[in-house]
Enzyme design. Structure first.
Site, short mmCIF file in Angstrom:
data_model
loop_
_atom_site.label_atom_id
_atom_site.label_comp_id
_atom_site.label_asym_id
_atom_site.label_seq_id
_atom_site.Cartn_x
_atom_site.Cartn_y
_atom_site.Cartn_z
N HIS A 1 32.07 52.39 108.25
CA HIS A 1 32.45 51.49 109.33
C HIS A 1 31.37 51.45 110.41
O HIS A 1 31.14 50.44 111.04
CB HIS A 1 33.78 51.92 109.92
N CYS B 1 28.80 39.50 92.79
CA CYS B 1 29.62 39.69 93.99
C CYS B 1 29.55 41.11 94.56
O CYS B 1 30.28 41.44 95.48
CB CYS B 1 31.06 39.27 93.75
#
Ligand code: PEP
Ligand code: MG
Length: 574
Positions: free
Chosen positions: A192, A507
């Protein structure tokens, strides 16, 4: 002069003064014991600091709204939830009462117990939880001491630290402290913190081992470009001169990127490249409009299941998918991937069997086929969402042909049910699979005859081809998507798909990397899906490349046996 290599989170080149953050986080031992009569007051003091912590987080959230993405603000909500957790709070209060320790010590001791419990679980998802709880702990302790603004000295400097926590970064942002750069020991490229550093546009270098063993002098050059990713301690005159040039070129490139934001992604010789966005949760219209993707190349549905208290029902799923896709045009391609649960992604309300190696266990399509009712509910929801739209369905972690056949059989059954119920759905929905394990590469020609499209998941494909855990810091050097084995595998898949006229997209995270884009275009793969933050740079790169002349790059990289050489070849084009 000393050059330390690392990995980058956000690209940039800056020269500046450093701020050495050697703060001790470790336990200094219990400071003093309280008198019986002081205990109630101490608990009160702890409660006050909880309130202050909550207030400051709420303020932080309000002041940052609109400045950084909604998704990035979710971390604050997670911290608020910890501050409201009755078990955590009462554990600390009981500790103060029973042991007569000061609030600071009690917070530290109880939190450490939680951290060591989470660490023992060895479930990767708890690594983020450990960071969250450490962050909350520091906030409570800071508010117990109500320290003054400790960040003021950092303004305009390059922070050298072992680790900085996400809300510390958010706090600085709120207090208008502008970091020039970050160099840190911690190496979580997909953490994060790395995502936040990108959102706040701070040039960040990660993974400098034993960071305080170096002789840090006042000034450094921090180069976090994809080509270099290094920090130079005490640069000499010649290097400083060279960097003046590099900075100018870098800034020009950035301007180009900004200018091409709303131009089509077409190569110099007129080949269209489809640039799509990977989406995991709620994404605002502003976030999408800022990068103008062609569609969604990967809609991960796990988050919807993970944040719930039970399996989401059909209507709840339809509402959630519609909420995401409403920001796209009807014709835009939207690929919804069925649940890819297992391994690092666990559901709080469903106890999975304990497996020695969960990455090789019941995950992705294996889980869905073992829980058919749950799978059928999702298939119904996707089919109904797809009505009148260009929505496609994709199965994750396919390893053998029977999985495709079984899943398609269930899809047929579900369509029949919907027909009987007179419900509107997309009967001619396209069906694709993720290629993310070696067996799918080897069998790509057979699988191509069963589906409409392939999407290559390079995150998992790299870990399974190289037998290197994608989340492990110990083997992070081995987890290298530019390993020739990975690139050859991708090309095998492309050839198999071409043979049967099926489309291929990428992807995994690699799709947004500049070097990788050159490699993919050279192989003729012109459909990429990536995080929103990489789309503008990808578009600018596509517009600067000549597709035809990249053909010889393919020959060169497929003949190489060394990933460093491959990277050298690709770097020349970016
Ligand atoms: C991948 O494996 O590359 C991928 C896109 O899937 P996930 O990262 O969700 O496993
Ligand atoms: Mg995957």
């Amino acid at each position: 002069m000393e050059i330390l290599k690392g990995t980058f989170a956000f690209e940039g080149i800056v020269v500046g003064r450093i701020f050495l953050d050697k703060k001790e986080l470790s336990n200094k031992g219990i400071t003093a014991l309280l008198d019986e009569r002081e205990i109630d007051g101490e608990i009160e003091r702890f409660r006050d600091s909880l309130e202050l912590s909550k207030e400051s987080l709420e303020r932080l959230k309000t002041s940052l709204a609109g400045k950084i993405g909604e998704k990035d603000l979710e971390i604050i909500t997670a911290h608020l939830m910890i501050l409201d957790d009755p078990v955590y709070i009462s554990d600390i209060e009981k500790y103060i009462q029973k042991n007569r320790t000061k609030a600071e010590d009690s917070v530290k001791i109880v939190t450490d117990k939680y951290i060591s419990l989470f660490n023992k679980l060895e479930i990767p998802i708890y690594r983020q939880k450990v960071l969250d709880i450490k962050d909350v702990e520091k906030r409570i302790i800071k508010n117990l001491n109500s320290k003054k603004n400790e960040w003021a000295d950092l303004n305009g400097k390059i922070l050298i630290t072992e680790e900085i926590l996400p809300t510390e970064l958010l706090n600085m942002c709120q207090e208008n402290i502008k970091l020039k750069g970050i160099v840190m020991e911690y190496g979580g490229e997909t953490s994060h913190l790395a995502i936040l550093a990108k959102a706040l546009e701070i040039p960040t270098l990660m993974g400098i081992k034993n960071i305080f063993s170096y002789d840090w002098k006042k000034d450094v050059i921090l180069d976090t470009t994809e080509q270099n990713s290094c920090v130079i301690i005490e640069p000499d005159e010649k290097t400083l001169e060279e960097y003046k040039d590099k900075i100018e070129k870098f800034n020009c490139k950035r301007e180009e990127i900004e200018k091409s934001a709303f131009l089509p992604a077409v190569t110099l010789d007129g080949v269209n490249v489809s640039l799509n966005m990977n989406i995991s949760g709620k994404t605002t219209k502003e976030e999408i409009d800022a990068v103008t993707p062609d569609g969604i190349g990967l809609l991960r549905t796990e988050l919807l299941y993970m944040k719930n208290n039970s399996f989401p029902d059909e209507e709840e799923q339809i509402a959630s998918y519609n909420d995401i896709i409403k920001n796209f045009d009807e014709k835009d391609p939207i690929i919804i991937r069925t649940l890819d649960i297992g391994a690092d992604k666990q559901l709080p309300y469903f106890q999975m069997k304990n497996e020695t190696n969960s990455f090789l266990g019941l995950r992705g399509i294996r889980f869905s086929l073992s829980e058919k009712n749950i799978f059928k509910t999702q298939l119904r929801a996707i089919l109904r969402t797809a009505y009148g739209r260009n929505v496609k369905i994709m199965y994750p972690m396919i390893t053998n042909i029977n999985e495709i056949r079984e899943a398609n059989e269930l899809l047929k059954e579900v369509k029949e049910e919907l027909r009987q119920e007179d419900k509107k759905f997309k009967d001619d929905i396209e069906v694709g699979i993720m290629i993310e394990v070696p067996s799918a590469v080897m069998m790509a020609d057979a699988f191509a005859q069963e589906v409409d499209f392939f999407s290559i998941g390079t995150n998992d494909l790299t870990q399974y081809i190289l037998a290197a855990d994608r989340l492990s810091e110990t083997v992070s050097d081995m987890y290298d998507s530019y390993n020739p084995a990975v690139l050859r595998a991708i090309y095998i898949v492309k050839q198999a798909a071409d043979k049967y006229g099926k489309s291929v997209s990428i992807c995994g995270e690699m799709a947004g990397e500049q070097k990788a884009i050159v490699a993919f275009l050279s192989m003729g793969i012109t459909n990429l899906s990536m995080v929103g933050g990489s789309i503008l740079a990808a578009r600018a790169l596509v517009r600067s490349l000549d597709y035809t002349s990249l053909k010889n790059v393919k020959e060169q990289i497929l003949q190489c046996s060394d990933s460093n050489k491959i990277k050298e070849i690709l770097k020349k084009y970016i």
